[in-house]
Design an enzyme around this catalytic site. Structure first.
Site, PDB file in Angstrom:
ATOM      1  N   ASP A 288      -8.002 -26.385   3.983  1.00 15.14           N
ATOM      2  CA  ASP A 288      -7.758 -26.307   5.430  1.00 15.14           C
ATOM      3  C   ASP A 288      -6.653 -25.308   5.792  1.00 15.14           C
ATOM      4  O   ASP A 288      -6.105 -25.341   6.890  1.00 15.14           O
ATOM      5  CB  ASP A 288      -7.428 -27.705   5.984  1.00 15.14           C
ATOM      6  CG  ASP A 288      -6.170 -28.264   5.360  1.00 15.14           C
ATOM      7  OD1 ASP A 288      -5.712 -27.720   4.326  1.00 15.14           O
ATOM      8  OD2 ASP A 288      -5.640 -29.251   5.908  1.00 15.14           O
TER       9      ASP A 288
ATOM     10  N   HIS B 243      -5.796   1.078  -8.183  1.00 12.98           N
ATOM     11  CA  HIS B 243      -5.622  -0.067  -7.276  1.00 12.98           C
ATOM     12  C   HIS B 243      -4.895  -1.225  -7.948  1.00 12.98           C
ATOM     13  O   HIS B 243      -5.209  -2.397  -7.727  1.00 12.98           O
ATOM     14  CB  HIS B 243      -6.984  -0.515  -6.715  1.00 12.98           C
ATOM     15  CG  HIS B 243      -7.618   0.505  -5.841  1.00 12.98           C
ATOM     16  ND1 HIS B 243      -8.972   0.556  -5.590  1.00 12.98           N
ATOM     17  CD2 HIS B 243      -7.088   1.542  -5.148  1.00 12.98           C
ATOM     18  CE1 HIS B 243      -9.228   1.576  -4.786  1.00 12.98           C
ATOM     19  NE2 HIS B 243      -8.112   2.190  -4.513  1.00 12.98           N
TER      20      HIS B 243
ATOM     21  N   ASP C 230       3.290   2.188  -4.115  1.00 17.81           N
ATOM     22  CA  ASP C 230       2.468   2.556  -2.960  1.00 17.81           C
ATOM     23  C   ASP C 230       2.507   1.356  -2.024  1.00 17.81           C
ATOM     24  O   ASP C 230       1.875   0.323  -2.293  1.00 17.81           O
ATOM     25  CB  ASP C 230       1.037   2.863  -3.430  1.00 17.81           C
ATOM     26  CG  ASP C 230       0.129   3.333  -2.288  1.00 17.81           C
ATOM     27  OD1 ASP C 230       0.493   3.155  -1.113  1.00 17.81           O
ATOM     28  OD2 ASP C 230      -0.955   3.857  -2.594  1.00 17.81           O
TER      29      ASP C 230
ATOM     30  N   HIS D 132      -9.025  10.869  -7.199  1.00 13.79           N
ATOM     31  CA  HIS D 132      -9.244  10.482  -5.793  1.00 13.79           C
ATOM     32  C   HIS D 132      -9.053  11.692  -4.892  1.00 13.79           C
ATOM     33  O   HIS D 132      -8.689  12.764  -5.368  1.00 13.79           O
ATOM     34  CB  HIS D 132      -8.311   9.327  -5.398  1.00 13.79           C
ATOM     35  CG  HIS D 132      -6.834   9.618  -5.545  1.00 13.79           C
ATOM     36  ND1 HIS D 132      -6.128  10.337  -4.621  1.00 13.79           N
ATOM     37  CD2 HIS D 132      -5.954   9.288  -6.520  1.00 13.79           C
ATOM     38  CE1 HIS D 132      -4.866  10.415  -5.003  1.00 13.79           C
ATOM     39  NE2 HIS D 132      -4.728   9.794  -6.162  1.00 13.79           N
TER      40      HIS D 132
ATOM     41  N   HIS E 216      -6.922   2.682   5.939  1.00 13.47           N
ATOM     42  CA  HIS E 216      -7.974   3.693   5.820  1.00 13.47           C
ATOM     43  C   HIS E 216      -8.652   3.694   7.180  1.00 13.47           C
ATOM     44  O   HIS E 216      -9.599   2.952   7.423  1.00 13.47           O
ATOM     45  CB  HIS E 216      -8.953   3.355   4.694  1.00 13.47           C
ATOM     46  CG  HIS E 216      -8.315   3.412   3.337  1.00 13.47           C
ATOM     47  ND1 HIS E 216      -8.860   2.857   2.222  1.00 13.47           N
ATOM     48  CD2 HIS E 216      -7.140   3.989   2.937  1.00 13.47           C
ATOM     49  CE1 HIS E 216      -8.058   3.083   1.180  1.00 13.47           C
ATOM     50  NE2 HIS E 216      -7.013   3.754   1.591  1.00 13.47           N
TER      51      HIS E 216
ATOM     52  N   ARG F 193       1.996   9.679  -8.115  1.00 16.71           N
ATOM     53  CA  ARG F 193       1.408  10.006  -6.808  1.00 16.71           C
ATOM     54  C   ARG F 193       2.556  10.150  -5.822  1.00 16.71           C
ATOM     55  O   ARG F 193       3.564   9.435  -5.937  1.00 16.71           O
ATOM     56  CB  ARG F 193       0.418   8.919  -6.343  1.00 16.71           C
ATOM     57  CG  ARG F 193      -0.169   9.170  -4.965  1.00 16.71           C
ATOM     58  CD  ARG F 193      -1.427   8.337  -4.650  1.00 16.71           C
ATOM     59  NE  ARG F 193      -1.187   6.908  -4.594  1.00 16.71           N
ATOM     60  CZ  ARG F 193      -1.556   6.051  -5.532  1.00 16.71           C
ATOM     61  NH1 ARG F 193      -2.188   6.470  -6.609  1.00 16.71           N
ATOM     62  NH2 ARG F 193      -1.293   4.765  -5.409  1.00 16.71           N
TER      63      ARG F 193
HETATM   64  N1  GLY Z   1      -2.572   2.487  -0.194  1.00 14.09           N
HETATM   65  C1  GLY Z   1      -3.889   2.897  -0.070  1.00 14.09           C
HETATM   66  C2  GLY Z   1      -4.018   4.346  -0.122  1.00 14.09           C
HETATM   67  O1  GLY Z   1      -3.064   5.024  -0.436  1.00 14.09           O
HETATM   68  O2  GLY Z   1      -5.020   4.891   0.232  1.00 14.09           O
HETATM   69 MN    MN Z   2      -3.200   6.308   1.311  1.00 12.04          MN
HETATM   70 MN    MN Z   3      -1.050   4.506  -0.324  1.00  8.90          MN
END
Ligand code: GLY
Ligand code: MN
Ligand code: MN
Length: 421
Positions: free
Chosen positions: A23, A227, A244, A334, A345, A390
């Site tokens: 619940d 991810h 990230d 990517h 996104h 990144r």
């Molecule tokens: N955090 C998701 C992306 O960087 O696209």
């Molecule tokens: Mn992003």
């Molecule tokens: Mn990101």
């Protein structure tokens, strides 16, 4: 409504409530399209838009005020609030939606409704369409076609107003402060989840209602899992950590990635790869200008990365051939960015009639190249393996130079090392 044209009706349900377990419900998050058109954050609501309807064009079905319920679950605007605060022309209790629908739809040619978006309503809408069609011999005219409402709204959402940009700048600012604090505190921490905890605290403390997406905190080779959200591993001195993470502020997302050394100093290999990613990111950000096309930041990032990988002997051959054959994909799998807004996104198409979209002032996108050398990559010298990097910023297309909303977070080797000291 201008874009829908007359003789049409749009129906947009609020996001359904999601059950977490038994619940317990997830904290409610309004559907971004619904929020964009109404500003109304209550669940169990449906917005209806009917251009040129004399009794009112914007109708909101919502929960009624209920003193007893509100004692438990909090304030409800009710129908009077829907009109006074949210500008609905008319408001009705959500319970009468179904039986009102046939009257509202009658005589309209087009229905704008996103089938499958909230499946609980699909049967109701289809049922009413069928009822109207069945009455055709008595002269009733019902809609002949169902159109995507999302397509109309998403084109609008792609271009941010100045008010939206202010909220996005605030989301970016909150997130930037949290990333800076994570860099400053990292040397005292032992686990990835401790960095995640600090970020969540900073987001919440500054007034963000949520993360915009689950934070990624990947130490060492975990950074190569794109991810990775487990965030349970121990942080190892000598390794890098990739964070990230972005806050959601008044429903608008920020999306920042930084990668830095756990113990405060980059090794020679880490530095070489890091500076290559940074060079690619700077070159890509330079492309975020009106008149350039969506793919230009990606094209330049791929070129800079490929040239650098050849210089470092991680790839061998001619740069042109390696780009053509997408050889960089072993290390950069990517794309360089995505639209950003109410959704991390965000909505909006990337191509129009088969061509990459041209950038226009008010569009917001991320620029986030990276390099990920898998720990078991046998084609490279072992000294490079297990390094994942990144660098991601949020960038607004303006009339002139790109506006980087997240530029406050250090990203050169020198400024990161200085901050961590
Ligand atoms: N955090 C998701 C992306 O960087 O696209
Ligand atoms: Mn992003
Ligand atoms: Mn990101």
């Amino acid at each position: 409504m201008e874009r829908m044209g007359s003789d049409s009706i749009a129906i947009l349900p609020a996001a359904p409530v999601a059950v977490r377990n038994r619940d317990v419900e997830y904290k409610y998050r309004q559907c971004s399209d619904f929020l964009y058109l109404t500003g109304f954050v209550e669940s169990q609501s449906i917005a209806v838009f009917i251009p040129e309807r004399p009794e009112g064009e914007f109708i909101l079905f919502c929960r009624s005020k209920d003193a007893e319920k509100e004692k438990w679950d909090g304030f409800l605007y009710g129908q009077a609030g829907a009109v006074e605060v949210f500008g609905a022309d008319q408001a009705y209790p959500v319970e009468v939606f179904e039986k009102s629908l046939s009257g509202l739809m009658q005589g309209k040619e087009k229905v704008y409704y996103d089938l499958g978006a909230v499946p609980a309503y699909d049967q109701t809408i289809i049922g009413v369409l069928n009822q109207l069609r069945a009455k055709v011999r008595s002269g009733v005219v019902g809609p002949q076609a169902v159109y995507s409402l999302a397509c109309l709204i998403h084109e609008m959402r792609l271009i941010k107003s100045s008010q939206e940009l202010d909220l996005m700048a605030r989301a970016a600012e909150i997130s930037a402060v949290a990333h800076i604090k994570a860099m400053q505190a990292c040397r005292q921490f032992s686990y990835e989840y401790q960095l995640e905890a600090l970020l969540q605290y900073e987001f919440a403390f500054q007034g963000a209602s949520s993360v915009a997406y689950p934070s990624i905190v990947g130490g060492g080779a975990n950074a190569c899992v794109l991810h990775y959200i487990d965030n349970r591993a121990r942080l190892q001195p000598g390794e890098l950590v990739l964070i990230d993470a972005g806050a959601e502020y008044q429903h608008y997302a920020a999306d920042i990635t930084r990668t830095f050394p756990v113990s405060g100093t980059f090794s020679a290999e880490q530095k070489a790869l890091y500076e290559l990613v940074l060079q690619a990111q700077s070159a890509a950000i330079e492309q975020v200008r009106p008149g350039r096309t969506w793919d230009q930041p990606d094209v330049i990032a791929v070129r800079v990365l490929t040239e650098g990988l050849v210089d470092l002997n991680l790839l061998q051959g001619s740069v042109e051939t390696l780009i053509e054959e997408k050889a960089y994909k072993s290390f950069y799998m990517h794309r360089t960015g995505h639209w950003l807004g109410l959704d991390v996104h965000d909505v909006g198409t990337y191509k129009v009639k088969g061509q990459w979209r041209t950038l226009e002032p008010g569009m917001v996108l991320t620029v986030e190249p990276g390099l990920y050398i898998a720990p078991d990559c046998e084609t490279v010298d072992p000294c490079w393996r297990g390094i994942g990097i990144r660098i991601e910023d949020d960038v607004v297309v303006t009339e002139g130079a790109p506006r980087v909303l997240t530029e406050k977070v250090p990203k050169t080797v020198e400024t990161i090392e200085t901050l961590m000291r």
